[in-house]
Design an enzyme around this catalytic site. Structure first.
Site, PDB file in Angstrom:
ATOM      1  N   SER A 143       0.814  -1.219   0.000  1.00 14.70           N
ATOM      2  CA  SER A 143       0.000   0.000   0.000  1.00 14.70           C
ATOM      3  C   SER A 143       0.843   1.262   0.000  1.00 14.70           C
ATOM      4  CB  SER A 143      -0.890   0.030   1.240  1.00 14.70           C
ATOM      5  OG  SER A 143      -1.789  -1.032   1.218  1.00 14.70           O
ATOM      6  N   SER A 193       3.698  -3.649   7.644  1.00 10.83           N
ATOM      7  CA  SER A 193       3.677  -4.267   8.969  1.00 10.83           C
ATOM      8  C   SER A 193       5.062  -4.784   9.329  1.00 10.83           C
ATOM      9  CB  SER A 193       2.658  -5.406   8.953  1.00 10.83           C
ATOM     10  OG  SER A 193       2.524  -5.931  10.232  1.00 10.83           O
ATOM     11  N   GLU A 196      -1.911 -14.351   1.424  1.00 14.59           N
ATOM     12  CA  GLU A 196      -2.245 -13.527   2.582  1.00 14.59           C
ATOM     13  C   GLU A 196      -3.671 -13.807   3.029  1.00 14.59           C
ATOM     14  OE1 GLU A 196      -2.572  -9.239   2.047  1.00 14.59           O
ATOM     15  OE2 GLU A 196      -2.069  -8.961   4.153  1.00 14.59           O
ATOM     16  N   SER A 228     -10.047  -5.167   1.393  1.00 11.82           N
ATOM     17  CA  SER A 228     -11.157  -4.888   2.309  1.00 11.82           C
ATOM     18  C   SER A 228     -12.336  -5.833   2.078  1.00 11.82           C
ATOM     19  CB  SER A 228     -11.633  -3.447   2.112  1.00 11.82           C
ATOM     20  OG  SER A 228     -12.275  -3.343   0.851  1.00 11.82           O
ATOM     21  N   GLU A 285     -15.175  -5.138   1.076  1.00 10.46           N
ATOM     22  CA  GLU A 285     -15.816  -4.819  -0.204  1.00 10.46           C
ATOM     23  C   GLU A 285     -15.022  -5.359  -1.390  1.00 10.46           C
ATOM     24  OE1 GLU A 285     -15.408  -2.788   2.395  1.00 10.46           O
ATOM     25  OE2 GLU A 285     -17.513  -2.583   2.968  1.00 10.46           O
TER      26      GLU A 285
END
Lengths: 406, 378
Positions: A137, A169, A252, A384, A386
């Site tokens: 991201s 992360s 993932e 996400s 969505e």
């Protein structure tokens, strides 16, 4: 002909003996020991030591090829190993201590890596010697990941990387990072991306931890200022990074379906029992708040349905380890169920479930609050809720693509 | 679908093609429009019996094939997909399991071979009020001259109009609404004092109210032990719920397929409506629900075959999750089809109506949530 089930039982016996000899009993059911605070205590040291032994045996990555340091086990044998680990209350510390190494990067290197890349990277993951982070991201590329702007330029014998990543992360403690970079700014957005593996130990990289609504977090902003990546560290073909990166995301998602075994969360108190403790029961032993009782039951039944679905997928796959599109379904179900659980935990605890820190609250109560907040991320990261629904609609149901691409 | 044995897979294939060719939903519509007295077509039922489906749970010594609950579920799901109407479930699963679990050898000899060949229909008479409440049995069986006299009424008896015998849940002792004092009796439909009245329900199937007005039976009519019928009753009901779960999965997955098909073909604003995110995401959510519900349904059937300890919880889970899903799915089917879904000519309404009956039968989702919580100790 050898009897396969007898062979499997012999393997089970071997595993059981090995665990007995190598897993410190004091750690049984204490996967959380690894999660400790800022100072390393004895149990943590012990857990790390246990992780080394598991890694040396290849069983932290049981199904990876033995030639690169994996366990070389079949899916069936790996299931037996996991069952035996669970049985002993044991866990796989390397799933955490390698960052994204075991769950995502490793499987992708095994699939797309050159022989040289596999030789250099895989054994170190198997032994738990490296922590991997992922640079996907960017501030302006979230759900629309393909619009990423971090660029890598060819400097002859190496790549020069410039740009900013976010939600990286563990970037601050990682040794290596898998980074999606733009290598062809003129190509259509998905066609100009490459996957670079970058050594984090260099001056051109700066990381800044991000504080979240629940407090400290593993997430970082990561800045690349003329950072260097070696020529032999591109995973997959140049400008084919979108395919490699997407494949990695499937791993993932798989790791977020709630199926990842060996994490050894240990038995948690059921919501029903927690509610009994805080709310009490009537003469018939039913939860005193009937409305809460119905909603707690609903959540527990959903959770059971989810667990049964994971078991069904495993049974149907029968040794076929292919990452399936079902991961999107399971990820959405898992995040919904976990978030509902967190909300109900808070409701059950009443005002005791609203503490932030300090006196007056049990540790379990404070943890519940932090879990509730950090759990909001479950339906955002890794694609996400969505985006997952876009993927289900398009890839599983075969509906025409939405204008917003998944 | 669960990992099926070769035998189960074959039977599934047989059921799928038979249903498609011999008993599609058009046949059900025909039966409904003909005003059939019993809510199923005799010839259709005969051909199902011929294939041996009525004997799937009947032990071999009584003329069945004893293939277990997952196998029965596989067939029920295919029937559910096309709303195929028959007494297969009530007789071959519910009635049969009562005798298999607790019947005397004489009872089994007298009934199971006929059930297996489809020449007799057995059913369970349990509920007395509008809501499922098995422990609230009020129908009384009084001892008299070494036998019993039954007085009371049962409602919403599946295939009650066509059944040849009833497994009647009666009270021989204990407090009202308690499990203690419940007994089961096998009562023939033509016994004196038995009368039945057809209940014309929204799903056009064969439900009836059955009155027992001083029906005298001998002691040999008792199934199992006097006053100790409750555990058997609950075991029978759990088997029934697992079977209903499978049928609901069939109704719901067919509804899902029909709806998905519509989303891919209906064009509005110059594009198929399935390309709209507002519909695509709902379809994705329904698909997710369907996968979770299916796991519960299969787990319950498999637990029955394994005689596992958690049968009651899993059967409640199955009935609840499949019930919730078929409810949501049939509502979404109507909504996503728009006006066409409201017409009687289109099949959506038939599925919606059948769904609600299945949801309510032997406990709606609320009943099973409550039971699940009780089983889990809160």
């Amino acid at each position: 002909m050898t009897d396969p089930s007898a062979e499997l039982e012999a393997f089970r016996a071997e595993v059981r003996t090995w665990i007995e000899q190598n897993f410190p009993k004091s750690l049984a059911g204490r996967a959380g020991a690894l999660m400790g605070g800022e100072t390393i205590d004895d149990s943590q040291r012990e857990a790390l030591e246990w992780g080394k032994r598991l890694g040396a045996k290849g069983w932290a990555t049981p199904t990876w090829p033995a030639e690169y340091g994996g366990g070389g086990l079949s899916q069936t044998q790996a299931r037996v190993l996991n069952q035996e680990l669970d049985r002993a209350g044991a866990f796989n510390p390397l799933v955490r201590t390698t960052g994204m190494g075991i769950t995502m990067v490793g499987p992708t290197i095994l699939e797309y890596g050159t022989e040289d890349q596999k030789q250099r990277h895989i054994p170190r993951i198997c032994r738990g010697e490296v922590f991997w982070s992922l640079g996907y991201s960017e501030p302006n590329a979230g759900s629309d990941l393909a619009s990423l702007q971090t660029r890598a330029e060819d400097a002859g014998d190496h790549w020069v990387v410039n740009g900013q990543k976010t939600w990286t992360s563990g970037a601050d403690i990682s040794d290596w990072c898998g980074v999606l970079v733009r290598t062809d700014p003129d190509a259509p957005k998905r066609d100009g991306i490459s996957f670079l593996m970058i050594d984090m130990n260099q001056p051109g990289i700066e990381t800044r931890p991000i504080r979240l609504i629940g407090g400290a977090s593993p997430f970082c902003e990561t800045f690349f200022n003329d950072a260097r990546a070696e020529k032999n560290e591109m995973l997959g073909e140049m400008n084919a990074g979108w395919t490699v990166g997407k494949r990695l995301l499937q791993h993932e998602r798989q790791s977020q379906t709630g199926a990842t075994s060996g994490l050894g969360g240990g038995p948690r108190k059921s919501l029903g029992d927690l509610a009994k403790e805080y709310v009490g029961v009537d003469e018939q032993g039913r939860l005193a708040d009937p409305d809460l009782r119905a909603r707690v039951t609903d959540q527990m039944m959903e959770a059971k349905a989810h667990a049964l679905t994971l078991a069904r997928i495993a049974a149907e796959a029968r040794g076929n380890a292919k990452v399936s599109a079902a991961a999107s379904i399971m990820k959405n179900a898992a995040s919904t169920i976990a978030q509902k659980r967190a909300e109900l935990s808070l409701e059950i605890m009443g005002s005791q479930g609203l503490g932030w820190e300090g006196e007056g609250f049990e540790k379990s109560e404070l943890d519940a609050v932090r879990n509730w907040l950090s759990g909001k991320a479950m339906s955002i990261y890794g694609g996400s809720f969505e985006i997952q629904n876009n993927i289900i609609a398009k890839n599983i149901l075969g509906l025409p693509e939405n204008t917003q691409r998944g | 679908m669960a990992a099926l044995t070769e035998e189960q897979a074959l039977l599934q294939e047989q059921a799928k093609s038979w249903v498609r060719e011999e008993a599609p939903v058009a046949k059900f519509r025909e039966m409904r429009d003909s005003g059939s007295e019993h809510g199923f077509d005799k010839a259709t039922w005969a051909s199902m019996a011929e294939m041996g489906w009525a004997g799937i749970l009947v032990p071999e010594e009584y003329g069945g094939v004893d293939l277990g609950y997952l196998t029965f579920g596989v067939v029920l799901e295919e029937l559910g997909r096309q709303l195929t109407a028959s007494p297969l479930f009530a007789s071959g699963l519910v009635g049969t399991s009562a005798l298999v679990l607790s019947g005397s050898d004489a009872q089994k000899q007298a009934w199971l071979p006929r059930v297996a060949e489809g020449s007799a229909i057995l059913t369970l008479a349990v509920d007395e009020g509008p809501r499922h409440a098995p422990s609230a049995t009020g129908l009384v069986a009084e001892e008299k001259d070494g036998g019993f006299v039954l007085r009371g009424s049962k409602t919403h008896v599946l295939e009650g109009g066509s059944a040849d015998a009833f497994v009647v849940v009666a009270r021989t002792g204990g407090e009202p609404s308690s499990d203690a004092g419940i007994s089961l009796f096998l009562v023939e439909a033509d016994a004196r004092g038995v009368s039945r009245q057809r209940l014309v329900t929204a799903d056009s199937r064969g439900h009836a109210r059955v009155d027992f007005d001083g029906v005298e039976v001998g002691s040999e009519a008792l199934i199992g032990t006097r006053n100790e019928g409750a555990p058997v009753l609950h075991a029978v009901l759990d088997r029934a719920r697992a079977g209903l779960g499978a049928e609901m999965m069939g109704v719901a997955s067919q509804s899902f397929d029909m709806t998905l098909d519509y989303l891919k073909n209906r064009v509005q604003f110059g594009q198929v409506i399935g390309s709209f995110q507002g519909l695509g995401h709902r379809a994705a959510g329904l698909y997710t629900e369907m996968e979770l519900a299916r796991s519960c349904v299969e787990a319950a059937l498999q637990a029955l075959d394994r005689e596992a300890d958690d049968v009651p919880a899993l059967c409640s889970l199955s009935k609840c999750k499949a019930g919730e899903f078929v409810h949501h799915m049939t509502n979404e089917m109507i909504q996503m089809h728009g006006g066409i879904g409201m017409t009687d000519e289109f099949d959506a309404g038939l599925y919606l109506k059948r769904a609600r009956v299945l949801e309510a039968t032997y406990g709606n989702p609320a009943f099973h949530r409550d039971r699940y919580a009780t089983l889990k100790g809160f």
